[in-house]
Design an enzyme around this catalytic site. Structure first.
Site, PDB file in Angstrom:
ATOM      1  N   HIS A   1       0.705  -1.214  -0.121  1.00 59.94           N
ATOM      2  CA  HIS A   1      -0.139   0.028   0.112  1.00 59.94           C
ATOM      3  C   HIS A   1       0.805   1.256  -0.050  1.00 59.94           C
ATOM      4  CE1 HIS A   1      -3.714   2.162   0.123  1.00 59.94           C
ATOM      5  NE2 HIS A   1      -4.381   1.300   0.919  1.00 59.94           N
TER       6      HIS A   1
ATOM      7  N   ASP B   1      -9.040 -11.352 -18.031  1.00 59.73           N
ATOM      8  CA  ASP B   1      -8.890 -12.616 -19.001  1.00 59.73           C
ATOM      9  C   ASP B   1      -7.428 -12.588 -19.168  1.00 59.73           C
ATOM     10  OD1 ASP B   1      -8.878 -14.750 -20.430  1.00 59.73           O
ATOM     11  OD2 ASP B   1     -10.290 -13.726 -22.023  1.00 59.73           O
TER      12      ASP B   1
END
Length: 427
Positions: A151, A365
């Site tokens: 982060h 994908d």
């Protein structure tokens, strides 16, 4: 069910082309500086294709994506900068002694940590590494792609943009998403910060994270009860109401109020908007407060109204302060300090809401088609609630103390609108 994941190989994946000398230092921004040093995980589960092993292609495409998102292949130097030295990222390959269908029968978040390269139980890891990846092969040929991102380097939107680009390159061999390194120049880091943001991530509390799903029809009914509001505000109102009721029924006599802290991706709130591919942390938050001593019962419409007003004030007031050409940085600091002070008030139970709704995660994908499921792990973030689109519905992950969860998951209002873990129907 129990299963075992075995790491079979680990290597370092480096960018396919070297980072130019003039880009060797990526300065962190003030918002990076304020972000906690945690590694949020995400796991994509795919059905395999017969007679097709795309794993070598995954490594090649990852290498190419790292050339564009080069800070991920570098090393973080404290709160100051990322040394973009092309050191690369750890990439592990693993096998698991079960089928993908076995995992999708249970949706057990307590088992998901085996599919990511870094967990809260990890004893030795290098906190300078911004990104880690693990690819796991199921007996049936299915694949799990797990990743953890620091982060300190970027927020969830940043992380997802990178994963989408990795998939783009794997599927089409053509880069599509180009990162914009503009946040650190707009909001440069400060030499010294001396205040508490109020965000606590405990590693010792006995916490439980469970999954709940709301169908599209349930969300429509919920919105009618909480209107006018967005679908995310409606779901947030429901979860906030049920968690507050669970806390009130548990043995916590010192808790007299609650705060809902909602995280907001600020890129689209800027004027003009920052590109969605802006690299780094650019997340803000707003608070809604509810006293347990209010004479009125905790009801959905009132909670949704507080959330709606909090979001409006955030956009109308805070975002204008942030964009002040002279005092924008002080606006961030003063607001962060105010948030921190409110989060640390005694007698207040804080719930943090983060929505991934709207991110096209189920369109990612790599070559196997769309994911069958996207998951997180049993992350030890007390009172953390995460939401994500699931078909036309919303999947909610809730992390609570064990005793509070026992009350929460039996809440009548909760069970009216959603069903727990093992159901796979988001329509």
């Amino acid at each position: 069910m129990a299963f075992k994941v075995e790491i079979t190989a680990t290597q370092i994946i480096k960018p396919s082309s070297p980072t130019p000398d003039q880009l060797k230092t990526h300065n962190l921004s003030l918002l990076d500086q304020l972000s906690p040093l945690v590694y949020p995980p995400i796991i994509f589960f795919y059905e395999g294709k017969q007679d097709s092993d795309l794993r070598p292609q995954l490594k090649t495409s990852l290498s190419r994506a790292l050339s564009s998102f080069y800070p991920y292949a570098g090393r973080v130097n404290g709160d100051v900068f990322v040394e973009c030295n092309d050191a690369g990222i750890p990439y592990s390959e693993a096998v698991v002694d079960c089928s993908l269908a076995d995992v999708l029968k249970e949706y057990d978040l307590s088992l998901m940590s085996q599919f990511v390269p870094l967990t809260e139980e990890s004893v030795t890891f290098d906190p300078t590494i911004p990104l880690l990846v693990q690819v796991t092969l199921f007996k049936c040929g299915g694949i799990a792609i797990g990743a953890c991102s620091s982060h300190k380097v970027g927020d969830a939107a940043n992380f997802f943009t990178f994963i989408r680009e990795w998939a783009n390159v794997s599927l089409t061999d053509n880069p599509v998403l180009v990162p914009e390194f503009n946040i650190s120049s707009l909001f440069p880091r400060l030499g010294f910060l001396n205040f508490d943001t109020g965000i606590k991530i405990s590693m010792t509390e006995k916490l439980v994270r469970k999954r709940f799903v709301l169908s599209a029809s349930s969300i429509s009914s919920l919105k009618a009860q909480a209107a006018p509001c967005s679908r995310v505000q409606a779901v947030t109102s429901l979860i906030w109401k049920c968690t507050m009721n669970a806390v009130k029924k548990s043995n916590k006599p010192n808790i007299t109020s609650s705060i809902a802290m909602t995280l907001v991706n600020m890129r689209g709130r800027f004027n003009p908007p920052l590109p969605p591919t802006s690299f780094g942390n650019f997340v803000g938050s707003f608070l809604a407060h509810k006293s347990f001593n209010d004479e009125n019962d905790i009801e959905l419409r009132g909670l949704a109204g507080q959330l709606r007003q909090g979001f409006k004030d955030f956009c109308d007031v805070y975002m204008k302060q942030v964009q002040d050409p002279k005092d924008g940085i002080f606006g961030i600091l003063n607001y962060s300090k105010m948030i921190g002070e409110k989060l640390q008030r005694k007698g207040t139970e804080v719930f943090t809401f983060s929505s991934w709704c709207g991110f096209p995660l189920y369109e990612i994908d790599f070559g196997w088609g769309n994911p069958r499921w996207i998951s997180v792990t049993n992350t030890p973030f007390r009172n953390g609630i995460m939401m994500m689109d699931k078909g036309n519905g919303i999947e909610v992950w809730v992390t609570l103390e064990e005793d509070v969860m026992g009350i929460f998951e039996q809440d009548h209002d909760l069970l009216t609108y959603c069903y727990p873990k093992s159901c796979d129907n988001g329509n």
